[in-house]
Design a protein around this motif. Structure first.
Motif, PDB file in Angstrom:
ATOM      1  N   LYS A  67      -4.408  13.338 -13.928  1.00 23.58           N
ATOM      2  CA  LYS A  67      -3.652  13.373 -12.592  1.00 23.58           C
ATOM      3  C   LYS A  67      -4.663  13.643 -11.549  1.00 23.58           C
ATOM      4  O   LYS A  67      -5.644  14.544 -11.594  1.00 23.58           O
ATOM      5  N   VAL A  68      -4.672  12.759 -10.368  1.00 27.01           N
ATOM      6  CA  VAL A  68      -5.691  13.213  -9.286  1.00 27.01           C
ATOM      7  C   VAL A  68      -5.087  13.648  -8.053  1.00 27.01           C
ATOM      8  O   VAL A  68      -5.534  13.977  -7.248  1.00 27.01           O
ATOM      9  N   GLY A  69      -3.585  13.707  -8.017  1.00 27.38           N
ATOM     10  CA  GLY A  69      -2.913  14.105  -6.732  1.00 27.38           C
ATOM     11  C   GLY A  69      -1.318  14.123  -6.814  1.00 27.38           C
ATOM     12  O   GLY A  69      -1.028  13.363  -7.662  1.00 27.38           O
ATOM     13  N   SER A  70      -1.003  14.791  -5.727  1.00 25.59           N
ATOM     14  CA  SER A  70       0.592  14.339  -5.622  1.00 25.59           C
ATOM     15  C   SER A  70       0.955  14.250  -4.095  1.00 25.59           C
ATOM     16  O   SER A  70       0.186  14.828  -3.345  1.00 25.59           O
ATOM     17  N   PHE A  71       2.062  13.665  -3.668  1.00 24.50           N
ATOM     18  CA  PHE A  71       2.307  13.590  -2.096  1.00 24.50           C
ATOM     19  C   PHE A  71       3.932  13.367  -1.983  1.00 24.50           C
ATOM     20  O   PHE A  71       4.272  13.079  -3.108  1.00 24.50           O
ATOM     21  N   THR A  72       4.255  13.216  -0.804  1.00 17.83           N
ATOM     22  CA  THR A  72       5.480  13.160  -0.756  1.00 17.83           C
ATOM     23  C   THR A  72       5.943  11.750  -0.054  1.00 17.83           C
ATOM     24  O   THR A  72       5.276  11.461   0.803  1.00 17.83           O
ATOM     25  N   LEU A  73       6.932  11.152  -0.487  1.00 20.96           N
ATOM     26  CA  LEU A  73       7.763   9.975   0.026  1.00 20.96           C
ATOM     27  C   LEU A  73       8.731  10.689   1.042  1.00 20.96           C
ATOM     28  O   LEU A  73       9.565  11.257   0.750  1.00 20.96           O
ATOM     29  N   ASN A  74       8.646   9.971   2.301  1.00 24.70           N
ATOM     30  CA  ASN A  74       9.827  10.407   3.188  1.00 24.70           C
ATOM     31  C   ASN A  74      11.171   9.684   2.781  1.00 24.70           C
ATOM     32  O   ASN A  74      11.229   8.853   1.721  1.00 24.70           O
ATOM     33  N   ASP A  75      12.175  10.107   3.784  1.00 17.18           N
ATOM     34  CA  ASP A  75      13.575   9.540   3.246  1.00 17.18           C
ATOM     35  C   ASP A  75      13.641   7.955   3.271  1.00 17.18           C
ATOM     36  O   ASP A  75      14.681   7.258   2.715  1.00 17.18           O
ATOM     37  N   ASP A  76      12.658   7.104   3.862  1.00 19.99           N
ATOM     38  CA  ASP A  76      12.657   5.802   4.063  1.00 19.99           C
ATOM     39  C   ASP A  76      11.643   5.339   2.719  1.00 19.99           C
ATOM     40  O   ASP A  76      11.599   3.872   2.591  1.00 19.99           O
ATOM     41  N   GLY A  77      11.384   6.185   1.947  1.00 18.22           N
ATOM     42  CA  GLY A  77      10.414   5.784   0.700  1.00 18.22           C
ATOM     43  C   GLY A  77       8.944   5.578   1.155  1.00 18.22           C
ATOM     44  O   GLY A  77       8.031   4.808   0.345  1.00 18.22           O
ATOM     45  N   TYR A  78       8.522   5.775   2.247  1.00 20.73           N
ATOM     46  CA  TYR A  78       7.194   5.727   2.608  1.00 20.73           C
ATOM     47  C   TYR A  78       6.274   6.891   2.669  1.00 20.73           C
ATOM     48  O   TYR A  78       6.945   8.082   2.785  1.00 20.73           O
TER      49      TYR A  78
END
Lengths: 234, 193
Positions: free
Chosen positions: A186-197
């Protein structure tokens, strides 16, 4: 809306432009921040004005800095001692610029604008940089659908960056690296916004086994998309 | 197994910024090369002095390197972010000098550049074209006030002194001009949604 300090939305609209442009005197800013903290509508208004203010700078023409600027910036960043030898780079720039001049052609298409010569602002010599052997890219995809692009830099300080456009998905996603020895990290995590971006980038440990792919997982661990590099790289 | 790769031009601005955080000199060089004209252009336009503009441009890249992790793509592109950093530093430098904020000749040149016809800026982004059009259609005195405040960082009082008009008039010109330009960009945004 008038807040506890007596500052109203109407007053904000009067000075919002100056605030966004950064020219509102300090004494006139009293009460503004308190009001903005409690008024989403005015916050959005100032946000739009600030974007307008930033966009104004796009109209200012670019200008070549003096010769040697790039080297002085790299020195200032403390990176000059680890920078690759300059002789070869300068020769390559000269050769490409000379070739372009000899051919009477301007090599455009997003080519860099590099400085050369002495004195005054550097003359423009647009060239196209060569392929970077440490820089790779691959499409993030799943079931024949594209979900974005991954960039992998395998140089001395390896890093990766991805831009994800996954319509219908949102929330936290995890990024994993696959290596040639079969290991997955695993190298990291992040968030996709409501539009999937969403986009994310960061360094990763070079390791001893080359990277063969990148996997993007949903919060429940299911595979959202993956990218495979044609060759294996550390 | 052969080693192939891609040219740095194909790397998006945001990816290059992510690479900048790792302190890799090759990426740092690529980053500086890509944006130096933009950054230096803003700095020299505001301060009008090559040496000071270079120092500001250097500081801009230094700050970008230090604060790359706080860059938020939702609030603007990388070049816009860098231009804003350079602009803030340049305005601070001008204010510290306590000299005349802008030479009248420089202001006129900037007005010509900014309100120039879009046809001469074929490579501009759509937003820049729309913005140029919006500023170009403003009444001259409003466009001047906008450029003085927005580019040269002049307060309403400084605009009033420069134009020899009441403070209230200067404030109105700035506010009205910004309102019109904002509305124009917002309308374009709606058209594209």
């Amino acid at each position: 809306m008038t807040d506890n300090s007596g500052f109203s939305c109407e007053q904000l609209r009067e000075i919002g432009a100056e605030l966004a442009l950064g020219v509102l005197p300090a004494e006139d800013r009293a009460g503004v921040m308190d009001h903005l903290e409690h008024c989403p509508a005015c916050r959005e208004y100032v946000h739009e004005l600030t974007a307008t203010s930033d966009a104004l700078l796009d109209l200012v023409p670019g200008s070549e800095p003096p010769v040697g600027f790039e080297d002085r910036v790299i020195d200032r960043l403390g990176l000059s001692s680890v920078r690759r030898p300059r002789r070869r780079v300068q020769w390559r720039r000269f050769a490409l610029a000379a070739a372009a001049a000899a051919a009477g052609l301007a090599l455009g298409g997003g080519g860099w604008v590099l400085g050369a010569s002495v004195g005054r602002p550097a003359p423009v010599a647009p060239i196209v940089s060569p392929v970077q052997p440490h820089l790779l890219t691959a499409q993030l995809a799943h079931a024949g659908q594209s979900f974005g692009q991954v960039y992998l830099y395998t140089g001395s300080s390896p890093w990766l960056y991805m831009a994800v456009d996954a319509d219908g998905h949102s929330g936290t996603v995890r990024c994993q690296l696959q290596r040639a020895d079969g290991s997955i990290v695993k190298v990291g995590s992040f968030t996709l916004n409501d539009d999937g971006y969403g986009s994310w980038g960061g360094p990763y440990l070079a390791g001893t086994s080359p990277v063969t792919g990148v996997r993007l997982l949903n919060a429940d661990g299911s595979l959202l998309a993956s990218a495979t590099f044609n060759q294996s790289y550390g | 197994m052969g080693r192939i790769g891609i040219p740095l031009e194909r790397v998006p601005d945001e990816a290059l910024l992510a690479g900048l955080m790792t302190g890799d000199p090759e990426i740092a060089v690529a980053f500086v090369r890509r944006f130096q004209r933009r950054v230096f252009g803003v700095a020299i336009a505001v301060v009008g002095d090559v040496q000071l503009a270079e120092d500001i441009a250097q500081q801009t890249f230094e700050r970008a390197c230090r604060h790359a992790q706080v860059y938020d793509p939702r609030r603007g592109s990388v070049p816009t972010w860098l231009a804003a950093i350079a602009h803030n530093l340049a305005i601070d430098a001008v204010r510290a000098r306590k000299t005349t904020p802008v030479d009248p000749a420089d202001l006129e040149n900037m007005m010509e550049t900014i309100t120039d016809t879009p046809e001469r800026h074929a490579l501009s982004t759509e937003t820049a074209v729309e913005l140029r059009r919006a500023v170009g259609t403003l009444p001259r005195e409003q466009a001047r006030a906008l450029v003085m405040a927005g580019i040269y960082g002049m307060t309403a009082q400084q605009v009033a002194d420069f134009e020899e008009i009441p403070l209230g008039t200067a404030k109105t010109r700035i506010r009205t001009a910004m309102g019109k330009v904002r509305a124009s960009l917002a309308a374009r945004q709606v058209d594209h949604d």
